[in-house]
Design a protein around this motif. Sequence first.
Motif, short mmCIF file in Angstrom:
data_model
loop_
_atom_site.label_atom_id
_atom_site.label_comp_id
_atom_site.label_asym_id
_atom_site.label_seq_id
_atom_site.Cartn_x
_atom_site.Cartn_y
_atom_site.Cartn_z
N VAL A 82 11.76 -10.89 -20.85
CA VAL A 82 10.93 -11.53 -19.65
C VAL A 82 9.98 -10.34 -19.41
CG1 VAL A 82 11.05 -12.30 -17.31
CG2 VAL A 82 12.79 -12.75 -18.78
N SER A 83 8.70 -10.59 -19.03
CA SER A 83 7.72 -9.66 -18.69
C SER A 83 6.77 -10.24 -17.69
CB SER A 83 6.75 -9.32 -19.86
OG SER A 83 6.31 -10.40 -20.43
N ASP A 84 6.23 -9.41 -16.84
CA ASP A 84 5.17 -9.89 -15.64
C ASP A 84 4.48 -8.52 -14.99
OD1 ASP A 84 4.12 -11.60 -13.90
OD2 ASP A 84 6.04 -12.07 -12.95
N GLU A 85 3.86 -8.94 -14.19
CA GLU A 85 2.99 -7.74 -13.79
C GLU A 85 2.59 -8.03 -12.17
OE1 GLU A 85 -1.64 -8.67 -14.64
OE2 GLU A 85 -0.27 -7.79 -16.29
N TYR A 86 2.33 -6.87 -11.44
CA TYR A 86 1.99 -7.16 -10.17
C TYR A 86 1.06 -5.94 -9.63
CZ TYR A 86 5.35 -3.77 -8.43
OH TYR A 86 6.17 -2.22 -8.42
N SER A 87 0.56 -6.15 -8.56
CA SER A 87 -0.40 -4.79 -8.01
C SER A 87 -0.06 -4.49 -7.00
CB SER A 87 -1.95 -5.54 -7.87
OG SER A 87 -2.43 -6.31 -9.22
N PHE A 88 -0.50 -3.22 -6.78
CA PHE A 88 -0.30 -2.43 -5.42
C PHE A 88 -1.55 -1.55 -5.04
CE2 PHE A 88 1.37 0.64 -8.70
CZ PHE A 88 0.86 1.74 -7.91
N THR A 89 -1.75 -1.00 -4.03
CA THR A 89 -2.82 -0.11 -3.46
C THR A 89 -2.49 1.33 -3.19
OG1 THR A 89 -3.94 -2.06 -2.44
CG2 THR A 89 -4.64 0.05 -1.92
N TRP A 90 -2.97 2.23 -3.94
CA TRP A 90 -2.63 3.61 -3.84
C TRP A 90 -3.63 4.25 -2.79
CZ3 TRP A 90 0.03 7.33 -2.99
CH2 TRP A 90 -0.19 8.81 -3.58
N ASP A 91 -3.23 5.09 -1.89
CA ASP A 91 -4.09 5.42 -0.95
C ASP A 91 -3.63 6.95 -0.69
OD1 ASP A 91 -5.67 6.28 1.43
OD2 ASP A 91 -4.72 5.12 2.75
N ALA A 92 -4.09 7.83 -1.37
CA ALA A 92 -3.80 8.93 -1.72
C ALA A 92 -3.73 10.07 -0.61
CB ALA A 92 -4.45 9.79 -2.95
N PRO A 93 -2.75 10.71 -0.21
CA PRO A 93 -2.76 11.69 1.15
C PRO A 93 -3.72 12.69 0.71
CG PRO A 93 -0.96 11.90 -0.06
CD PRO A 93 -1.54 10.83 -1.03
N ALA A 94 -4.22 13.41 1.76
CA ALA A 94 -5.02 14.86 1.72
C ALA A 94 -4.32 15.52 1.03
CB ALA A 94 -5.34 15.32 3.19
N GLY A 95 -5.05 16.31 0.11
CA GLY A 95 -4.40 17.57 -0.87
C GLY A 95 -3.85 17.10 -2.15
N PHE A 96 -3.72 15.71 -2.40
CA PHE A 96 -2.94 15.11 -3.56
C PHE A 96 -4.01 15.37 -4.81
CE2 PHE A 96 -2.58 11.78 -6.60
CZ PHE A 96 -1.16 11.64 -6.91
N ARG A 97 -3.44 16.08 -5.68
CA ARG A 97 -3.63 16.35 -7.15
C ARG A 97 -3.66 15.15 -7.98
NH1 ARG A 97 -2.49 22.17 -9.26
NH2 ARG A 97 -4.00 21.21 -10.85
N PRO A 98 -4.55 14.30 -8.24
CA PRO A 98 -4.26 13.14 -9.11
C PRO A 98 -4.16 13.67 -10.76
CG PRO A 98 -6.68 13.50 -8.57
CD PRO A 98 -6.00 14.72 -7.79
N ALA A 99 -3.43 12.72 -11.28
CA ALA A 99 -3.00 12.76 -12.56
C ALA A 99 -4.10 12.35 -13.40
CB ALA A 99 -1.81 12.08 -13.07
N THR A 100 -4.12 12.93 -14.79
CA THR A 100 -5.34 12.43 -15.46
C THR A 100 -5.32 11.06 -16.10
OG1 THR A 100 -5.55 14.85 -16.18
CG2 THR A 100 -6.59 13.32 -17.54
N GLY A 101 -4.07 10.68 -16.59
CA GLY A 101 -4.01 9.38 -16.98
C GLY A 101 -4.62 9.32 -18.69
N GLN A 102 -3.87 8.26 -19.46
CA GLN A 102 -4.22 8.16 -20.74
C GLN A 102 -4.99 6.95 -21.13
OE1 GLN A 102 -1.09 9.67 -23.31
NE2 GLN A 102 0.11 10.29 -21.67
N THR A 129 0.80 -1.17 0.06
CA THR A 129 0.10 -0.11 -0.09
C THR A 129 0.88 1.19 -0.22
OG1 THR A 129 -1.81 -1.23 1.25
CG2 THR A 129 -1.64 1.33 1.13
N LEU A 130 0.77 2.13 -0.83
CA LEU A 130 1.39 3.14 -0.99
C LEU A 130 0.79 4.32 -0.58
CD1 LEU A 130 4.35 3.99 -2.42
CD2 LEU A 130 3.11 4.59 -4.36
N THR A 131 1.28 5.05 0.38
CA THR A 131 0.38 6.36 0.95
C THR A 131 1.30 7.66 0.61
OG1 THR A 131 1.64 6.07 2.89
CG2 THR A 131 -0.30 5.10 2.75
N GLU A 132 2.25 7.54 -0.09
CA GLU A 132 2.97 8.76 -0.63
C GLU A 132 3.58 8.59 -2.02
OE1 GLU A 132 6.69 12.09 1.09
OE2 GLU A 132 5.67 10.16 2.19
N LEU A 133 3.53 9.30 -2.79
CA LEU A 133 4.11 9.37 -4.06
C LEU A 133 5.54 9.57 -4.13
CD1 LEU A 133 2.89 9.01 -7.12
CD2 LEU A 133 3.22 11.41 -7.47
N PRO A 134 6.49 8.50 -4.49
CA PRO A 134 7.85 8.25 -4.64
C PRO A 134 8.28 9.20 -5.76
CG PRO A 134 6.66 6.24 -5.55
CD PRO A 134 5.61 6.99 -5.16
#
Length: 222
Positions: free
Chosen positions: A132-152, A56-61
Amino acid sequence: MTLRVERRAHGRSRTWRLVAGSAAAVAIAGGAVLGLAGPASAHNYMIASTPKVDGTLTELPKSFEITTNDKLLDIGGSDSGFAYRIVGPDGKYYEDGCLAVDGPSMTTKAALGDSGKYTVEWQIISADGHTVSDEYSFTWDAPAGFRPATGQTKPPTCATDEGNADGSASATTGTASGETDSTTSDAIWIGAGGIVVVGVVVAVLLLLRRRPAPAQDDTDED
């Protein structure tokens, strides 16, 4: 009587020599199969990541990173064959298409949208030259005041990438099937080695069924 005993002992000795020789052949063939199976286990594999797998990620690295067990094969520093995708819960892509390869690690600029479950899709070129290719999942718990990106809606292409001959931009995806191709090739070689072992075993069984000719009686010698 003494001559008959000696012949029987000679027959047993010959049989044991056949068994020992056949066992040695099987051992050599088995070693060949193991040798063929070796390259299949030589592919790079991920040993660390940011974000962590199922974490779980609570701060954007500053950046997202994948570290493998060995140096990555980045020919000419072009990053060709490498890809790093961040897919959000809305199905959009939250990377800019640019990445950097440094030794055993690959990084890309971090950008995320709203809170939720994200998927990292990655592709690398191993030190042995296999994709070699693979994938994995994680959870994003945005902090207060975070401005989300739009995405494509489609995987973005790095602005610094060179275009194709027709002028269109080149792009790679983190779900390419390079690992499947290399695994199939390894399986063919390993299967061929297995056929060799089976052939040797059959030969051993045939040799063991051949018993030495029965010893003549003492009267025949007389």
